[in-house]
Structures are given as structure tokens and as C-alpha cells.
Design a protein around this motif. Sequence first.
Motif, short mmCIF file in Angstrom:
data_model
loop_
_atom_site.label_atom_id
_atom_site.label_comp_id
_atom_site.label_asym_id
_atom_site.label_seq_id
_atom_site.Cartn_x
_atom_site.Cartn_y
_atom_site.Cartn_z
N UNK A 95 0.99 -1.05 0.43
CA UNK A 95 0.25 0.02 -0.03
C UNK A 95 1.13 1.08 -0.29
N UNK A 96 0.66 2.39 -1.28
CA UNK A 96 1.65 3.68 -0.92
C UNK A 96 0.99 4.16 -1.27
N UNK A 97 1.44 5.06 -0.77
CA UNK A 97 0.54 6.87 -0.76
C UNK A 97 -0.74 6.83 -0.07
N UNK A 98 -0.92 6.63 0.90
CA UNK A 98 -2.08 6.72 1.91
C UNK A 98 -1.78 7.26 3.15
N UNK A 99 -2.14 8.86 3.06
CA UNK A 99 -1.89 9.47 4.28
C UNK A 99 -3.40 10.12 4.36
N UNK A 100 -3.38 11.49 5.03
CA UNK A 100 -4.58 12.13 5.23
C UNK A 100 -4.02 13.58 5.33
N UNK A 101 -4.76 14.75 4.79
CA UNK A 101 -4.69 16.02 5.18
C UNK A 101 -4.97 17.18 6.32
N UNK A 102 -3.86 16.93 7.53
CA UNK A 102 -4.46 17.05 8.60
C UNK A 102 -3.59 18.54 9.20
N UNK A 103 -3.51 19.94 8.69
CA UNK A 103 -3.33 20.81 9.14
C UNK A 103 -3.01 21.29 10.97
N UNK A 104 -3.62 20.48 11.11
CA UNK A 104 -4.36 20.37 12.62
C UNK A 104 -3.53 18.79 14.06
N UNK A 132 3.11 2.61 2.37
CA UNK A 132 4.49 3.88 2.10
C UNK A 132 3.55 5.16 3.08
N UNK A 133 3.78 5.62 4.12
CA UNK A 133 2.72 6.52 3.98
C UNK A 133 2.79 7.51 3.54
N UNK A 134 1.84 8.33 3.26
CA UNK A 134 2.11 9.45 2.10
C UNK A 134 1.79 11.00 3.56
N UNK A 135 2.63 11.49 3.73
CA UNK A 135 4.06 11.71 3.13
C UNK A 135 4.88 12.09 4.03
N UNK A 136 6.11 11.99 4.32
CA UNK A 136 7.27 12.27 5.47
C UNK A 136 6.86 14.22 5.51
N UNK A 137 6.83 14.73 4.39
CA UNK A 137 7.26 16.29 4.67
C UNK A 137 5.88 16.48 3.78
N UNK A 138 5.90 18.23 3.91
CA UNK A 138 4.68 18.55 3.04
C UNK A 138 5.02 19.05 2.28
N UNK A 174 -0.54 17.43 4.24
CA UNK A 174 -0.38 15.67 4.59
C UNK A 174 1.51 14.90 5.32
N UNK A 175 2.16 15.83 5.68
CA UNK A 175 3.40 15.88 5.90
C UNK A 175 3.11 15.55 7.73
N UNK A 176 4.14 14.56 7.78
CA UNK A 176 3.85 13.18 9.20
C UNK A 176 4.81 15.40 9.74
#
Length: 127
Positions: free
Chosen positions: A57-66, A95-101, A113-115
Motif C-alpha cells: 500500500x503506497x501513498x496512504x495519508x491524510x491532509x491534516x494541518x492540525x 508507505x505513508x504519504x508523506x514524510x514532509x508537506x 499531508x506531511x508527518x
Amino acid sequence: VVEGMAAGFKADQIEYSGSGRGIFPSGLFALIADFHARYKDDPQARFMQPGGIGYVITENGVADATDILRPSYIIEHLLALSALRTRGIPVAGYVHWTLTDNWEWADGYCPKFGLVSVDRSEPALPR
């Protein structure tokens, strides 16, 4: 909500990310389980043949500014993948999406999206 993927749920019962996308970990489970049921015996499905690695599973992430949604999002999606593995479905990686914004083609730098957050107002781009 994709027709048939959210059985028993209505659109107003689904949590949404900062970019307006539905958060639905059981949908990830259902999608992979259905795909596996359909193609597991297909001789052309090389990922299932001897030497194949299974599903990644690739590019699995969430847009979350907070960063309020992200922790539970990651845990719930990893639990969905664990449940697939428990049922014998060969999930080999995530693979989480993504390391940085990053830059999103449709949205620019707005969805976070970034961690790790990137402050784009500073020329040095501090993290």
C-alpha cells in the motif's frame, strides 16, 4: 462515499480530512479484500505468483494541518491492513504519504499531508 463501499454509512457519517476527502479505513480493507478475492487465482496476477511480493500500500495519508486526525488515521488504516493479513491476504508493506508537506498538483502547498510540517514562509524552509 463510493457506492457499495460504505455499507450502512451515509455521507454525513463519514469523517473528512482537511482536503475534503473521506476517511474510511474499512473501505481500504474492503477494497483490498475484494481485489484479492477477484485476482488471487488469476495466472497473470504476478504479485500473487511464486516469488511475488503481495500487496504494498503506497501513498496512504491524510491532509491534516492540525494533526488531530492523523494519529488515529494511521492507526486505523494499519489495523485494517493487519486484519487483511490475519485473513491470509498477503499485505507486504505500507508507505505513508508523506514524510514532509509537499506540492500537490491540484492544490499546491495547501493540504498538509506531511508527518513533518514545512514552513514555506521562510526561505530556509524550517521543519
